[in-house]
Design an enzyme around this catalytic site. Structure first.
Site, short mmCIF file in Angstrom:
data_model
loop_
_atom_site.label_atom_id
_atom_site.label_comp_id
_atom_site.label_asym_id
_atom_site.label_seq_id
_atom_site.Cartn_x
_atom_site.Cartn_y
_atom_site.Cartn_z
CB ILE A 1 -15.79 -17.82 4.42
CG1 ILE A 1 -15.20 -18.98 3.62
CG2 ILE A 1 -17.30 -17.99 4.51
CD1 ILE A 1 -15.45 -20.36 4.28
CB SER A 2 -14.38 -16.06 -0.92
OG SER A 2 -13.33 -15.24 -0.49
#
Ligand code: SAM
Length: 218
Positions: free
Chosen positions: A60-61
């Site tokens: 997940i960024s």
């Protein structure tokens, strides 16, 4: 021990101070419980400003990158947005908060297990303006085209041609480009369909794999 909500509030306050993110994006990020998009045991770290594993070798960024990309896209209520690289579904939820119920987010993810989990999380949270699609996002998603905005959350060798074609005149795309050295680009399509691009700055993303992306494995 701070609860998740308080940790989220503090993280977003820091992002506001350090990056000057817009009120619109900060407000959206305050509403989305990032810890529910991160599988255990990393959910406990969901309010650190860092990428985290979501399984299948993907991440997940980091929240600051989500905020920056949302601000660069200049999202508005009612817009139709394509995300390439849906991952956990978190970034799509933040965008969905901004475009609202009159808008729509279509998020394509190539790994079915991640797409399935993202779909369940978004359903649980009641995001009925997000559609998760399994497939090769380098080809875009023709059935819902054209899009006001497109963003890509994995780094491409170059701008995939189908994404340019599926962007509305007057639309904008944000996309990381490069293999080992990567830069985030802002790509604008003017009303006559002409494309211009400018660099925002250096970034670090997982590779975009697909027909108009990198070949697997790299
Ligand atoms: N935006 C996501 C989130 O909020 O969790 C994080 C995305 S992660 C940095 C990048 C994702 O792009 C990975 O889940 C990866 O599987 C996906 N991806 C890579 N190539 C793709 C392609 N051609 N089409 C769709 N998804 C792709």
């Amino acid at each position: 021990m701070l609860d998740f909500e308080e940790k989220r509030r503090r993280m977003i306050e820091r992002l506001r101070e350090e990056l000057g993110i817009s009120d619109k994006v900060a407000k959206a990020m305050l509403k989305v419980p990032r810890h529910l998009f991160v599988p255990p045991p990393y959910d406990r770290e969901a309010y650190l400003d860092t990428p985290l594993p979501i399984g299948k070798g993907q991440t997940i960024s980091a929240p600051h990158m989500v905020a920056i990309m949302c601000d660069l896209l200049d999202l508005k209520e009612g817009e139709k947005v394509l995300e390439v690289g849906g991952g956990s579904g978190y970034h799509a939820a933040v965008v969905a908060e901004i475009v609202g119920r009159r808008g729509k987010v279509i998020a394509i993810e190539r790994i079915p297990e991640l797409a399935e989990r993202a779909k369940r999380t978004l359903e649980y949270l009641g995001y009925d303006n997000v559609k998760i699609v399994v497939g090769d996002g380098t080809k875009g998603y023709e059935p819902e085209a054209p899009y006001d905005k497109i963003y890509v959350t994995a780094s491409a060798p170059d701008i995939p041609k189908p994404l340019i074609d599926q962007l509305k005149p007057g639309g904008r795309m944000v996309i990381p480009i490069g293999r080992y050295e990567q830069y985030l680009y802002i790509v604008d399509k003017d009303e006559r369909g002409r494309i211009s691009r400018r660099v925002w700055g250096p970034v670090r993303f997982v590779p975009l794999i697909g027909e108009y992306g990198f070949k697997e494995p790299i």
